[in-house]
Motif scaffolding. Sequence first.
Motif, short mmCIF file in Angstrom:
data_model
loop_
_atom_site.label_atom_id
_atom_site.label_comp_id
_atom_site.label_asym_id
_atom_site.label_seq_id
_atom_site.Cartn_x
_atom_site.Cartn_y
_atom_site.Cartn_z
N ILE A 225 0.89 -1.13 0.00
CA ILE A 225 0.09 0.05 0.13
C ILE A 225 1.01 1.08 0.01
CG2 ILE A 225 -1.69 1.13 1.23
CD1 ILE A 225 -1.55 -2.27 2.15
N VAL A 226 0.76 2.03 -1.03
CA VAL A 226 1.57 3.42 -1.20
C VAL A 226 1.02 4.61 -0.86
CG1 VAL A 226 2.87 4.85 -2.86
CG2 VAL A 226 2.63 2.11 -3.18
N CYS A 227 1.53 5.55 0.13
CA CYS A 227 0.88 6.60 0.45
C CYS A 227 2.08 7.54 0.88
CB CYS A 227 -0.03 6.54 1.50
SG CYS A 227 0.56 5.49 3.10
N ASP A 228 1.65 8.69 1.11
CA ASP A 228 2.74 9.72 1.56
C ASP A 228 2.82 9.43 3.24
OD1 ASP A 228 0.83 11.49 3.43
OD2 ASP A 228 -0.13 11.48 1.39
N GLY A 229 3.71 10.07 3.94
CA GLY A 229 4.20 9.60 5.24
C GLY A 229 2.94 10.27 6.23
N TYR A 230 2.36 11.05 5.76
CA TYR A 230 1.28 11.97 6.67
C TYR A 230 0.16 10.87 6.76
CZ TYR A 230 -2.09 15.26 8.37
OH TYR A 230 -3.05 15.74 9.13
N THR A 231 -0.19 10.53 5.70
CA THR A 231 -1.51 9.63 5.45
C THR A 231 -0.98 8.27 6.05
OG1 THR A 231 -2.17 10.42 3.47
CG2 THR A 231 -2.91 8.45 4.01
N GLY A 232 0.00 7.68 5.62
CA GLY A 232 0.56 6.23 6.36
C GLY A 232 0.58 6.43 7.84
N ASN A 233 1.06 7.61 8.50
CA ASN A 233 1.12 7.52 9.74
C ASN A 233 -0.03 7.53 10.51
OD1 ASN A 233 1.70 9.06 12.84
ND2 ASN A 233 3.49 7.96 12.08
N VAL A 234 -1.37 8.32 9.88
CA VAL A 234 -2.47 8.24 10.66
C VAL A 234 -2.99 6.99 10.45
CG1 VAL A 234 -4.74 9.40 10.14
CG2 VAL A 234 -2.63 10.97 9.94
N MET A 235 -2.83 6.21 9.31
CA MET A 235 -3.47 4.77 9.56
C MET A 235 -3.04 3.97 10.22
SD MET A 235 -4.32 4.16 5.38
CE MET A 235 -2.81 4.31 4.78
N LEU A 236 -1.48 4.20 10.37
CA LEU A 236 -0.61 3.21 11.31
C LEU A 236 -1.29 3.25 12.74
CD1 LEU A 236 1.59 1.44 12.21
CD2 LEU A 236 2.99 3.24 12.09
N LYS A 237 -1.38 4.62 13.24
CA LYS A 237 -1.86 4.71 14.52
C LYS A 237 -3.18 4.37 14.87
CE LYS A 237 2.11 6.66 15.62
NZ LYS A 237 2.56 7.97 15.68
N MET A 238 -4.06 4.71 13.85
CA MET A 238 -5.47 4.23 13.96
C MET A 238 -5.39 2.67 14.14
SD MET A 238 -8.77 4.38 11.20
CE MET A 238 -8.11 3.15 10.55
N ALA A 239 -4.81 2.04 13.41
CA ALA A 239 -4.58 0.46 13.33
C ALA A 239 -4.18 0.36 14.86
CB ALA A 239 -3.74 -0.01 12.56
N GLU A 240 -3.26 0.86 15.52
CA GLU A 240 -2.75 0.42 16.72
C GLU A 240 -3.69 0.62 17.80
OE1 GLU A 240 0.90 2.86 17.29
OE2 GLU A 240 2.23 1.27 16.24
N SER A 241 -4.62 1.70 17.43
CA SER A 241 -5.60 1.84 18.47
C SER A 241 -6.64 0.91 18.67
CB SER A 241 -6.16 3.26 18.30
OG SER A 241 -7.22 3.15 17.18
N ILE A 242 -6.69 0.24 17.45
CA ILE A 242 -7.57 -0.93 17.22
C ILE A 242 -7.43 -1.98 18.06
CG2 ILE A 242 -8.71 -2.79 15.92
CD1 ILE A 242 -8.56 -0.85 13.58
N TYR A 243 -6.02 -2.29 18.43
CA TYR A 243 -5.74 -3.29 19.40
C TYR A 243 -5.99 -2.96 20.79
CZ TYR A 243 -2.50 -6.26 21.97
OH TYR A 243 -2.07 -7.13 22.97
N ASP A 244 -5.65 -1.56 21.13
CA ASP A 244 -6.00 -0.94 22.40
C ASP A 244 -7.12 -1.11 22.63
OD1 ASP A 244 -3.15 -0.54 22.51
OD2 ASP A 244 -3.24 1.47 21.88
N ILE A 245 -8.10 -0.80 22.01
CA ILE A 245 -9.62 -0.80 22.18
C ILE A 245 -9.91 -2.24 22.34
CG2 ILE A 245 -11.83 -0.35 20.99
CD1 ILE A 245 -10.44 1.98 19.78
N MET A 246 -9.60 -3.07 21.42
CA MET A 246 -9.99 -4.37 21.73
C MET A 246 -9.38 -5.12 23.00
SD MET A 246 -11.69 -5.38 18.81
CE MET A 246 -11.62 -7.14 18.57
N ALA A 247 -8.23 -4.76 23.49
CA ALA A 247 -7.39 -5.24 24.65
C ALA A 247 -8.33 -4.70 25.80
CB ALA A 247 -6.18 -5.06 24.74
N GLU A 248 -8.87 -3.45 25.78
CA GLU A 248 -9.40 -2.94 27.02
C GLU A 248 -10.89 -3.34 27.12
OE1 GLU A 248 -11.27 1.59 28.15
OE2 GLU A 248 -9.48 1.53 26.99
#
Length: 314
Positions: A225-248
Amino acid sequence: MKIALDAMGGDFAPQAAVDGAVLAAKALAGKAQIVLIGQEDAVRPLLQQHGPDAEDLILVSASQIIEMGEHPAKAYQQKQDSSIAVGYRMLHAGEVEAFCSAGNTGAMLVGAMFSVKPVPGVMRPAIANFVPKLHGGLGILLDVGANAECKPEMLEQFGELGSLYAQYVLGIDRPKVGLMNLGEEEGKGTAITQATHQLLKVNPHIHFIGNIEGRDLFNDKADVIVCDGYTGNVMLKMAESIYDIMAEKQMLDDPFFNKFNYEAVGGSPILGINDNAIIGHGVSTPTAICNMLQQGYQMASSGISDQIKNTFKS
């Protein structure tokens, strides 16, 4: 083979770094040796606590630390005996085959740019991250933070870099490359994404499948998946938050969601430089450190940096 680790990098260093290095040394026994770089008076006692388990680890002294809040370029220049600077010198000299750090991300990028340097022909190296796929395996997302704004030619190169990594490290025979956009149609998106689409679709080095949307991140439509670093970082942090939410919510009974945990792969490779470097999460645990070191071994043993050099040489 030797894989180096910044023992002073990360919020829980040096304890987490040493504990993770010991785990990795066991996992890589007979394949690679772990080299710890850091302040001897802080690291040596921790190694001694592990007794025989730490016997095969090498400790290289580095008297300085680049702290998380320091200015990356200034700190790297002024602290030439820091664990990050020493690690990059060893990497550049061929004394180790990969260098990993959970320390200052900016300093790791500065070291990559000014020590081992970008591969000739690569406009800007990218930080890549991994995306769990719903039906198994991993995809690769880049850039996720090194280049917030990108020219179309840079995004085209990210497609090539990601495709090479997917092929030689992840073992995907013919990686499908998708451009993250706000619609599947060729004419959708900004002027930059439209121009990038035109470059990617005629690039003979990749298998471009067109635009993809955010909902395609975890399905099998694209391996890269190709994107600029701004978009990619937002998507990455959102994906990490999914794990945190599921764990909570105590909903981690499906192994798919465990792959959203940053610990699973341990770090993000810098692609497009002349050697193997990986940036870990600042809150890296011993498990994350161990997996980052194993990823460094996989990169080195696959010869990915040579594959990138050969591709861009032609």
